[in-house]
Design a protein around this motif. Structure first.
Motif, PDB file in Angstrom:
ATOM      1  N   ILE A   1      -4.388   8.240   5.066  1.00 38.05           N
ATOM      2  CA  ILE A   1      -5.450   9.261   5.118  1.00 38.05           C
ATOM      3  C   ILE A   1      -6.819   8.659   4.840  1.00 38.05           C
ATOM      4  CG2 ILE A   1      -3.840  11.106   4.549  1.00 38.05           C
ATOM      5  CD1 ILE A   1      -5.132  11.198   1.729  1.00 38.05           C
ATOM      6  N   ARG A   2      -6.864   7.621   3.996  1.00 32.44           N
ATOM      7  CA  ARG A   2      -8.177   7.080   3.626  1.00 32.44           C
ATOM      8  C   ARG A   2      -8.616   5.945   4.557  1.00 32.44           C
ATOM      9  NH1 ARG A   2      -8.535   7.713  -2.936  1.00 32.44           N
ATOM     10  NH2 ARG A   2      -6.699   9.027  -3.176  1.00 32.44           N
ATOM     11  N   ILE A   3      -7.720   4.978   4.803  1.00 30.30           N
ATOM     12  CA  ILE A   3      -8.140   3.798   5.567  1.00 30.30           C
ATOM     13  C   ILE A   3      -7.986   4.043   7.071  1.00 30.30           C
ATOM     14  CG2 ILE A   3      -7.672   1.360   5.989  1.00 30.30           C
ATOM     15  CD1 ILE A   3      -6.916   1.143   3.015  1.00 30.30           C
ATOM     16  N   LEU A   4      -6.774   4.414   7.477  1.00 28.68           N
ATOM     17  CA  LEU A   4      -6.579   4.684   8.908  1.00 28.68           C
ATOM     18  C   LEU A   4      -7.474   5.845   9.351  1.00 28.68           C
ATOM     19  CD1 LEU A   4      -5.062   3.846  11.396  1.00 28.68           C
ATOM     20  CD2 LEU A   4      -3.150   5.282  10.707  1.00 28.68           C
ATOM     21  N   GLY A   5      -7.465   6.926   8.573  1.00 28.11           N
ATOM     22  CA  GLY A   5      -8.320   8.075   8.902  1.00 28.11           C
ATOM     23  C   GLY A   5      -9.789   7.689   8.902  1.00 28.11           C
ATOM     24  N   GLY A   6     -10.200   6.906   7.923  1.00 31.38           N
ATOM     25  CA  GLY A   6     -11.607   6.506   7.822  1.00 31.38           C
ATOM     26  C   GLY A   6     -12.026   5.640   9.002  1.00 31.38           C
ATOM     27  N   LEU A   7     -11.168   4.722   9.414  1.00 29.51           N
ATOM     28  CA  LEU A   7     -11.506   3.842  10.536  1.00 29.51           C
ATOM     29  C   LEU A   7     -11.555   4.622  11.850  1.00 29.51           C
ATOM     30  CD1 LEU A   7      -9.279   0.762   9.571  1.00 29.51           C
ATOM     31  CD2 LEU A   7     -11.787   0.846   9.550  1.00 29.51           C
ATOM     32  N   LEU A   8     -10.587   5.523  12.031  1.00 28.82           N
ATOM     33  CA  LEU A   8     -10.570   6.306  13.278  1.00 28.82           C
ATOM     34  C   LEU A   8     -11.808   7.186  13.389  1.00 28.82           C
ATOM     35  CD1 LEU A   8      -6.799   7.367  13.405  1.00 28.82           C
ATOM     36  CD2 LEU A   8      -7.975   5.760  14.946  1.00 28.82           C
ATOM     37  N   SER A   9     -12.164   7.785  12.276  1.00 23.84           N
ATOM     38  CA  SER A   9     -13.334   8.655  12.281  1.00 23.84           C
ATOM     39  C   SER A   9     -14.611   7.847  12.518  1.00 23.84           C
ATOM     40  CB  SER A   9     -13.388   9.402  10.951  1.00 23.84           C
ATOM     41  OG  SER A   9     -14.541  10.165  10.873  1.00 23.84           O
TER      42      SER A   9
ATOM     43  N   THR B   1       4.555  14.143   5.312  1.00 24.16           N
ATOM     44  CA  THR B   1       4.160  15.113   6.344  1.00 24.16           C
ATOM     45  C   THR B   1       2.648  15.192   6.515  1.00 24.16           C
ATOM     46  OG1 THR B   1       4.210  16.868   4.680  1.00 24.16           O
ATOM     47  CG2 THR B   1       6.196  16.577   6.007  1.00 24.16           C
ATOM     48  N   SER B   2       1.925  14.287   5.905  1.00 17.04           N
ATOM     49  CA  SER B   2       0.455  14.345   6.008  1.00 17.04           C
ATOM     50  C   SER B   2      -0.093  13.019   6.513  1.00 17.04           C
ATOM     51  CB  SER B   2      -0.165  14.696   4.652  1.00 17.04           C
ATOM     52  OG  SER B   2       0.446  15.832   4.106  1.00 17.04           O
ATOM     53  N   ILE B   3       0.573  12.452   7.478  1.00 11.45           N
ATOM     54  CA  ILE B   3       0.114  11.211   8.103  1.00 11.45           C
ATOM     55  C   ILE B   3       0.092  11.391   9.623  1.00 11.45           C
ATOM     56  CG2 ILE B   3       0.862   9.627   6.277  1.00 11.45           C
ATOM     57  CD1 ILE B   3       3.552   9.420   7.558  1.00 11.45           C
TER      58      ILE B   3
ATOM     59  N   ARG C   1       0.899  -2.406  10.812  1.00 13.44           N
ATOM     60  CA  ARG C   1       1.393  -2.907   9.523  1.00 13.44           C
ATOM     61  C   ARG C   1       2.008  -1.800   8.669  1.00 13.44           C
ATOM     62  NH1 ARG C   1      -0.654  -8.017   8.641  1.00 13.44           N
ATOM     63  NH2 ARG C   1      -1.967  -8.697  10.349  1.00 13.44           N
ATOM     64  N   LEU C   2       1.691  -0.554   9.005  1.00 12.11           N
ATOM     65  CA  LEU C   2       2.293   0.566   8.263  1.00 12.11           C
ATOM     66  C   LEU C   2       3.649   0.965   8.849  1.00 12.11           C
ATOM     67  CD1 LEU C   2      -0.797   2.909   7.666  1.00 12.11           C
ATOM     68  CD2 LEU C   2       0.201   1.265   6.072  1.00 12.11           C
ATOM     69  N   LEU C   3       3.865   0.659  10.118  1.00  7.66           N
ATOM     70  CA  LEU C   3       5.074   1.156  10.788  1.00  7.66           C
ATOM     71  C   LEU C   3       6.395   0.799  10.100  1.00  7.66           C
ATOM     72  CD1 LEU C   3       4.397   0.931  14.637  1.00  7.66           C
ATOM     73  CD2 LEU C   3       4.672   2.974  13.220  1.00  7.66           C
ATOM     74  N   PRO C   4       6.529  -0.388   9.479  1.00  8.51           N
ATOM     75  CA  PRO C   4       7.820  -0.682   8.833  1.00  8.51           C
ATOM     76  C   PRO C   4       8.231   0.350   7.790  1.00  8.51           C
ATOM     77  CG  PRO C   4       6.498  -2.679   8.986  1.00  8.51           C
ATOM     78  CD  PRO C   4       5.611  -1.553   9.425  1.00  8.51           C
TER      79      PRO C   4
ATOM     80  N   VAL D   1       0.855  -1.184   0.000  1.00  8.71           N
ATOM     81  CA  VAL D   1       0.000   0.000   0.000  1.00  8.71           C
ATOM     82  C   VAL D   1       0.890   1.233   0.000  1.00  8.71           C
ATOM     83  CG1 VAL D   1      -1.839  -1.176   1.269  1.00  8.71           C
ATOM     84  CG2 VAL D   1      -0.139   0.162   2.539  1.00  8.71           C
ATOM     85  N   ASN D   2       0.344   2.315  -0.501  1.00  9.18           N
ATOM     86  CA  ASN D   2       1.021   3.598  -0.388  1.00  9.18           C
ATOM     87  C   ASN D   2       0.761   4.121   1.020  1.00  9.18           C
ATOM     88  OD1 ASN D   2       0.598   6.705  -0.437  1.00  9.18           O
ATOM     89  ND2 ASN D   2       1.991   6.293  -2.153  1.00  9.18           N
ATOM     90  N   LEU D   3       1.835   4.463   1.724  1.00  9.94           N
ATOM     91  CA  LEU D   3       1.713   4.856   3.129  1.00  9.94           C
ATOM     92  C   LEU D   3       0.746   6.027   3.301  1.00  9.94           C
ATOM     93  CD1 LEU D   3       2.682   4.789   6.117  1.00  9.94           C
ATOM     94  CD2 LEU D   3       4.458   6.410   5.432  1.00  9.94           C
ATOM     95  N   PHE D   4       0.939   7.077   2.521  1.00  9.56           N
ATOM     96  CA  PHE D   4       0.115   8.276   2.659  1.00  9.56           C
ATOM     97  C   PHE D   4      -1.347   7.997   2.313  1.00  9.56           C
ATOM     98  CE2 PHE D   4      -1.706  11.691  -0.067  1.00  9.56           C
ATOM     99  CZ  PHE D   4      -1.998  12.625   0.918  1.00  9.56           C
ATOM    100  N   GLU D   5      -1.561   7.427   1.141  1.00 12.89           N
ATOM    101  CA  GLU D   5      -2.945   7.247   0.691  1.00 12.89           C
ATOM    102  C   GLU D   5      -3.705   6.310   1.619  1.00 12.89           C
ATOM    103  OE1 GLU D   5      -4.308   8.979  -1.513  1.00 12.89           O
ATOM    104  OE2 GLU D   5      -2.807   9.652  -2.956  1.00 12.89           O
ATOM    105  N   SER D   6      -3.043   5.267   2.085  1.00 11.19           N
ATOM    106  CA  SER D   6      -3.772   4.334   2.943  1.00 11.19           C
ATOM    107  C   SER D   6      -3.926   4.910   4.353  1.00 11.19           C
ATOM    108  CB  SER D   6      -3.070   2.978   2.974  1.00 11.19           C
ATOM    109  OG  SER D   6      -1.789   3.101   3.542  1.00 11.19           O
TER     110      SER D   6
END
Ligand code: DMJ
Length: 644
Positions: free
Chosen positions: A278-286, A344-346, A306-309, A271-276
């Motif tokens: 803002i969309r997936i992590l952000g979507g789930l948190l919201s 810078t947007s994560i 899973r994104l941390l690496p 996955v792309n770190l930024f796109e996933s």
């Protein structure tokens, strides 16, 4: 007497010799005559074959040229000067009334869907098999849980979930605790007429996604199919909180069941770190904050690990891509650089995940990047270059500055992190204020003839009057800053830029902004302010204009912003709506007869565009109040942290 000449021998082979030198060399005249004589000596079959080969070479050459040109455009952000096409009068008709009926695309569009422009490496885009409508899995399947679980790798291969995917190790530091969810949204008045229009648009989009793309990343509404990017139900996850906000409870519940039963991250996918984030992590948190359902936080935490690496680089500036199954991270194939906006947007998302779970590693990884970039040289009065190297940690491609693609949300997240953290992290505020001053000094100009204020770009001291539609996040961000106590002249700039962004839509024949606008700097008879190059006249259903309209209306209460948003919603309905369900990005905002659907509904149309429109039309300014919430760059509201 000589005997008659024997008949020409029958040739049972073909010989074609193409000589570029040799016998036809030195003197021009002789060469031309000799070549012509040789050509005449060839049989008809030989000549036809030679012509066929030449034609084949020409076609191949042309195709290679097209491919190279397209890649160059994508990589260089179209900086080369091209011929520009002025936006033509007549522009939009007068704003229509609220009840004007939307005009669909015809059931079978008269033109083929436009060419797909892929994000990232081409093989990230997994396509549905040919054959139009596909019965892959449906919401019913999700509820019954009767579909065998297979997964799709980013290479497009179907693999078994058990297959050799060593999970990233899970830190043992803090057990997950589930605090009370945030304030969510109060039950407010029933939706007004315009909000009902947004709900209808959402339901139409959802109908297409549900029927043809359920559980997949993106709907292809024209071909009634889907495309995969990460294979993680991107549209569904991105749209969860929008459904909650719009009051679509049964749709939300059905999607929630899919998340519960089908959304698994133990997959061998990159996955792309930024796109996933803002969309997936952000979507789930919201979704967690709004619904209070701990399922979403558990999924968010799993995904975050899973994104941390991606952050394990020599510089700690993260790689752009990470495999959430194997934990292997890497930069894009063509470079070891990451995009500054992406790294810078994560932070809003990782910081919030850290606060909710008590796991410090999330916050530390993200904030390390912020600190590093804060102290980095190569900025110009607070403006940042577009790329950063993950090994050296240094900015690359120095000297190019934009508020558009690859830098945009860096500025947005400076302000929003400061707000999220209770306005204590002054370093973030300082960088934001300096950057806005840098915009004023280097990037602001006014166009002719209407003197629209716009934000251009700077490349090695050369100003370009080019503004991405992406930059239209800026009026909203500036206004948000003023709401939180920043200088009033930021609001003056916000109002001017808002007018410009509106005109980027209004001056197009469809009423929809092109991806990139060029502004006319010199008075020329017959030229409008906004000009569009042929390669820039697509519209991807992006949110930035309506995002800023939402902020401007919330903070000024000037109804013209609602009217502008209503016009834009109607334009989406007129030019991008596909009758069988869904909305499609289009190739040409200047052609109402042939807008050329691209056959793709981006997840942010549901995650952002329709959400901001709904909020824009709300008169309840307590609904997701700007005093209690901050929206991530994908429009997912997160709580402003209660002061310690
Ligand atoms: C979204 O994914 C986000 O808004 C991002 O910041 C920019 N690109 C799209 C919308 O245009």
């Amino acid at each position: 007497m000589y005997p008659p000449p024997p008949p020409a021998p029958h040739r049972d082979f073909v010989s074609v010799t193409l000589s570029l030198g040799g016998s036809c060399d030195s003197r021009q005249g002789w060469r031309r005559r000799s070549c012509w004589r040789k050509w005449k000596q060839l049989s008809r079959l030989q000549r036809n074959m030679a012509l066929f080969l030449l034609a084949l070479l020409a076609v191949c050459g042309f195709l290679v040229y097209l491919n190279v040109a397209e890649q160059w455009r994508a990589l260089s952000s179209s900086r080369a000067e091209e011929r520009v096409r002025p936006a033509k009068a007549p522009v939009l008709p007068a704003p229509r009334k609220a009840d004007a009926a939307p005009r669909d695309f015809p059931e079978r569009p008269p033109q083929r869907p436009g060419k797909q422009f892929l994000r990232g490496p081409p093989n990230l885009q997994i396509r549905a098999p040919p054959g139009g409508q596909r019965r892959e899995s449906t919401p019913g399947d999700a509820l019954q849980g009767d579909v065998p679980r297979t997964v799709i790798s980013w290479r497009g291969a179907v693999i078994e979930p058990e297959q050799g995917t060593e999970l990233p190790s899970r830190p043992v530091e803090a057990p997950t605790r589930l605090p009370e969810p945030g304030p969510g949204i109060r039950n407010t008045a029933p939706p007004n007429e315009r909000q009902k229009g947004v709900i209808a648009a959402f339901l139409h989009a959802w109908k297409g996604y549900r029927r043809f793309a359920w559980g997949h990343d993106e709907l292809k509404p024209v071909s009634k199919s889907f495309s995969e990017w990460f294979g993680l139900g991107l549209t569904l996850v991105d749209a969860l909180d929008t459904m909650w906000i719009l009051g679509l409870k049964s749709e939300f519940q059905e999607a929630r069941n899919w998340v519960s039963q089908k959304l698994h991250f133990d997959k061998d996918v990159e996955v792309n770190l930024f796109e996933s984030t803002i969309r997936i992590l952000g979507g789930l948190l919201s979704a967690y904050h709004l619904s209070g359902d701990s399922l979403f936080l558990r999924k968010a935490e799993d995904f975050g690990h899973r994104l941390l690496p991606a952050f394990k680089t020599p510089s700690k500036v993260p790689y752009s891509d990470v495999n959430i199954g194997t934990g292997v991270a890497r930069p894009p194939r063509w470079t070891s650089d990451s995009t500054v906006a992406e790294v810078t947007s994560i932070q809003l998302e990782f910081r919030e995940l850290s606060r909710l779970t008590g796991i410090k590693a999330f916050r530390e990884a993200a904030e390390e990047v912020s600190r590093h970039i804060h102290s980095l040289s190569g900025k110009k009065d607070g403006l940042v270059p577009m790329f950063i190297n993950t090994h050296s940690g240094l900015f690359t491609h120095l000297g190019v500055f934009t508020l558009g693609a690859r830098a945009d949300s860096y500025y947005e997240y400076l302000l929003k992190q400061w707000i999220q953290g209770g306005k204590k992290e002054t370093q973030l505020l300082d960088d934001y204020l300096r950057a806005i001053q840098g915009v004023r000094t280097h990037l602001l100009r006014r166009s002719e003839p209407s003197k629209l204020t716009f934000v251009g770009e700077l490349a090695h001291g050369h100003f370009s009057a080019k503004m991405d539609h992406l930059v239209c996040f800026l009026p909203g961000t500036l206004a948000l800053g003023v709401h939180h106590g920043l200088p009033a002249d930021h609001m003056e700039l916000a109002l001017l830029l808002m007018e410009t962004c509106y005109q980027m839509n209004r001056q197009m024949e469809t009423g929809l902004s092109p991806e990139i606008a060029h502004f006319n700097l010199h008075p020329k008879p017959g030229y409008r302010d906004v000009q569009v190059k042929p390669s820039d006249r697509h519209n991807l259903l992006r949110p930035e204009t309506v995002e800023s309209l939402f902020y401007l209306y919330r903070l000024t209460r000037d109804p013209k912003y609602q009217d502008w948003g209503w016009e834009i919603l109607q334009s989406f309905n007129q030019h991008t709506r596909v009758p069988s369900g869904g909305y499609s990005s289009i190739n040409n905002v200047q052609d109402v007869q042939r807008p050329q659907p691209r056959d793709k509904m981006e997840s942010f149309f549901l995650g952002e565009t329709l959400k901001y429109l709904y909020l824009l039309f709300s008169e309840d300014h307590g609904l997701l109040s700007l005093d209690t919430h901050v929206f991530n760059t994908e429009a997912h509201p997160l709580p402003i942290w209660p002061s310690a």
